[in-house]
Design a protein around this motif. Structure first.
Motif, mmCIF file in Angstrom:
data_model
loop_
_atom_site.group_PDB
_atom_site.id
_atom_site.type_symbol
_atom_site.label_atom_id
_atom_site.label_comp_id
_atom_site.label_asym_id
_atom_site.label_seq_id
_atom_site.Cartn_x
_atom_site.Cartn_y
_atom_site.Cartn_z
ATOM 1 N N ARG A 153 47.906 42.954 42.098
ATOM 2 C CA ARG A 153 46.602 43.145 41.453
ATOM 3 C C ARG A 153 45.607 43.792 42.414
ATOM 4 O O ARG A 153 44.835 44.677 42.024
ATOM 5 C CB ARG A 153 46.055 41.800 40.983
ATOM 6 C CG ARG A 153 46.878 41.127 39.923
ATOM 7 C CD ARG A 153 46.294 39.761 39.588
ATOM 8 N NE ARG A 153 47.313 38.876 39.044
ATOM 9 C CZ ARG A 153 47.067 37.659 38.607
ATOM 10 N NH1 ARG A 153 45.839 37.162 38.653
ATOM 11 N NH2 ARG A 153 48.027 36.902 38.121
ATOM 12 N N ALA A 154 45.592 43.319 43.665
ATOM 13 C CA ALA A 154 44.662 43.891 44.641
ATOM 14 C C ALA A 154 44.969 45.361 44.886
ATOM 15 O O ALA A 154 44.059 46.206 44.924
ATOM 16 C CB ALA A 154 44.735 43.099 45.950
ATOM 17 N N ALA A 173 37.287 36.477 39.336
ATOM 18 C CA ALA A 173 38.072 35.282 39.640
ATOM 19 C C ALA A 173 39.474 35.403 39.075
ATOM 20 O O ALA A 173 39.652 35.600 37.868
ATOM 21 C CB ALA A 173 37.395 34.040 39.071
ATOM 22 N N CYS A 174 40.458 35.335 39.928
ATOM 23 C CA CYS A 174 41.870 35.161 39.596
ATOM 24 C C CYS A 174 42.332 36.116 38.498
ATOM 25 O O CYS A 174 42.344 37.321 38.685
ATOM 26 C CB CYS A 174 42.121 33.706 39.217
ATOM 27 S SG CYS A 174 43.851 33.174 39.345
ATOM 28 N N GLY A 175 42.694 35.587 37.322
ATOM 29 C CA GLY A 175 43.273 36.400 36.267
ATOM 30 C C GLY A 175 42.372 37.506 35.762
ATOM 31 O O GLY A 175 42.857 38.462 35.138
ATOM 32 N N GLU A 176 41.050 37.406 36.012
ATOM 33 C CA GLU A 176 40.157 38.499 35.626
ATOM 34 C C GLU A 176 40.541 39.804 36.301
ATOM 35 O O GLU A 176 40.221 40.888 35.791
ATOM 36 C CB GLU A 176 38.714 38.165 36.003
ATOM 37 C CG GLU A 176 38.093 37.044 35.209
ATOM 38 C CD GLU A 176 36.634 36.865 35.545
ATOM 39 O OE1 GLU A 176 35.808 36.848 34.616
ATOM 40 O OE2 GLU A 176 36.309 36.746 36.743
ATOM 41 N N ASN A 177 41.218 39.696 37.427
ATOM 42 C CA ASN A 177 41.625 40.894 38.148
ATOM 43 C C ASN A 177 42.768 41.635 37.470
ATOM 44 O O ASN A 177 43.179 42.693 37.936
ATOM 45 C CB ASN A 177 42.002 40.523 39.589
ATOM 46 C CG ASN A 177 40.790 40.109 40.396
ATOM 47 O OD1 ASN A 177 39.982 40.930 40.799
ATOM 48 N ND2 ASN A 177 40.639 38.807 40.619
ATOM 49 N N THR A 178 43.275 41.078 36.358
ATOM 50 C CA THR A 178 44.232 41.811 35.531
ATOM 51 C C THR A 178 43.543 42.473 34.331
ATOM 52 O O THR A 178 44.206 43.149 33.546
ATOM 53 C CB THR A 178 45.332 40.878 34.974
ATOM 54 O OG1 THR A 178 44.744 39.941 34.056
ATOM 55 C CG2 THR A 178 46.020 40.128 36.083
ATOM 56 N N ASN A 179 42.245 42.261 34.180
ATOM 57 C CA ASN A 179 41.505 42.777 33.023
ATOM 58 C C ASN A 179 40.938 44.155 33.367
ATOM 59 O O ASN A 179 39.955 44.264 34.108
ATOM 60 C CB ASN A 179 40.381 41.817 32.649
ATOM 61 C CG ASN A 179 39.672 42.214 31.369
ATOM 62 O OD1 ASN A 179 39.514 43.397 31.072
ATOM 63 N ND2 ASN A 179 39.218 41.231 30.616
#
Length: 327
Positions: free
Chosen positions: A210-211, A166-172
């Motif tokens: 991010r994608a 979800a959302c900002g997790e894709n920067t982790n």
């Protein structure tokens, strides 16, 4: 991993919820699922916390002003299991699609705990997973309780090994690596429109970046779904505040689409407007790029690097006889 890798149509839904109305929002989701299936989709991805919406007041009000809104969201949140989830499972079964959709999940053990939860549902209507966002981002901490590592799972589906964040997790990078290391080939990344971001922040560009990063690093496909801000949301959150109304209408706050293992969009992404983006995915396209960079295989040094993930559910109380292990 199967030798015959699937080819299928993915649908990325970009839409606004019927704000803080879970019944009407689920009805809207059911209609969009059916529409996507009629257009050949076998995977349908919805935005983060689509049911029944995102707590924008955390960004526009102080905590005292926002507290009554938290109660409204708590009362409108989804129980798991519960009738709203059952309706979504039934819709996926009727359409024969793999479904990913975000909900505000109401905790069974506490009136003060809400989770940002991504549901993954199989084409037979089985709930495959419920991933709770690990870390609420910035102002979101006023609303959501953090999840745990138990839901960082890749699911075996008819469209291939599927993981969600979800959302900002894709920067982790560690969360993303955890999914890739389980064989993820299809990634669902769900977002909310964020017109309340800092002035120099382009949300549409950030989503695409991010994608592309996850796709290029992991040699996978990513299906991105983002919500939009409806006039109803503007009216409820901004009222007569003209400056805030203008801010909530800020362009380039949402982007949905499908990205390939080279990091490029498979089709033209949809920015800001409601709609459904369709794209053909051929998982065989993931093979050759991995010969160059396979970060979960030959292009890593597992004798040098080691990632430890705690897969245990975090529960508020455990009894020795196990009678209260489940919430």
């Amino acid at each position: 991993m199967p030798q015959d890798l699937p080819r299928f149509t993915a649908a990325a839904v970009q839409a606004a919820p019927v704000y803080l109305d879970p019944d009407a929002t689920v009805d809207k989701a059911v209609a969009l699922i059916a529409e996507a299936a009629r257009n050949g989709a076998q995977l349908v991805v919805f935005p983060e916390v689509f049911v029944p919406g995102y707590p924008y007041w955390n960004w526009t009000m102080n905590p005292i002003q926002g507290s009554p809104w938290f109660e409204r969201l708590q009362r409108a949140a989804v129980d798991l299991p519960g009738p709203h989830v059952e309706a979504l499972c039934a819709a996926a079964r009727r359409a024969g699609v793999v479904l990913v959709i975000g909900v505000n999940e109401r905790a069974a053990h506490s009136l003060g705990a809400l989770y940002n939860t991504m549901l993954t549902i199989g084409p037979d209507g089985t709930l495959l997973g419920a991933h709770r966002k690990l870390v609420p981002t910035w102002a979101e901490k006023l609303t959501w309780t953090p999840g745990d590592g138990s839901s960082l799972r890749v699911h075996d589906t008819p469209v291939g090994p599927l993981g969600v964040l979800a959302c900002g997790e894709n920067t982790n990078p560690l969360a993303r690596f955890t999914l890739l290391a389980q064989g993820e080939l299809v990634h669902a990344a769900s977002y909310i429109a964020l017109p309340v971001a800092p002035e120099d922040y382009d949300m549409a560009e950030a989503i695409a970046l991010r994608a592309a990063a996850h796709c290029f690093e992991g040699k996978v496909f990513t299906v991105v779904s983002c919500s939009t801000v409806s006039p109803e949301i503007v009216d409820l959150i901004a009222g007569e505040d003209q400056e805030l109304r203008k801010q909530l209408a800020r362009p380039r706050s949402a982007l949905s689409g499908v990205f390939g293992p080279d990091g490029r969009p498979v089709v033209e992404p949809l920015v800001d407007e409601e709609g459904i983006v369709y794209a053909e995915i051929d998982l065989a396209r993931c093979i050759q790029p991995k010969q160059m960079h396979d970060i979960v295989g030959h292009y890593n040094r597992f004798d040098v690097f080691r990632l430890h993930v705690d897969p245990r559910p975090h529960r508020p109380v455990l009894f020795p006889d196990g009678s209260k292990e489940d919430e």
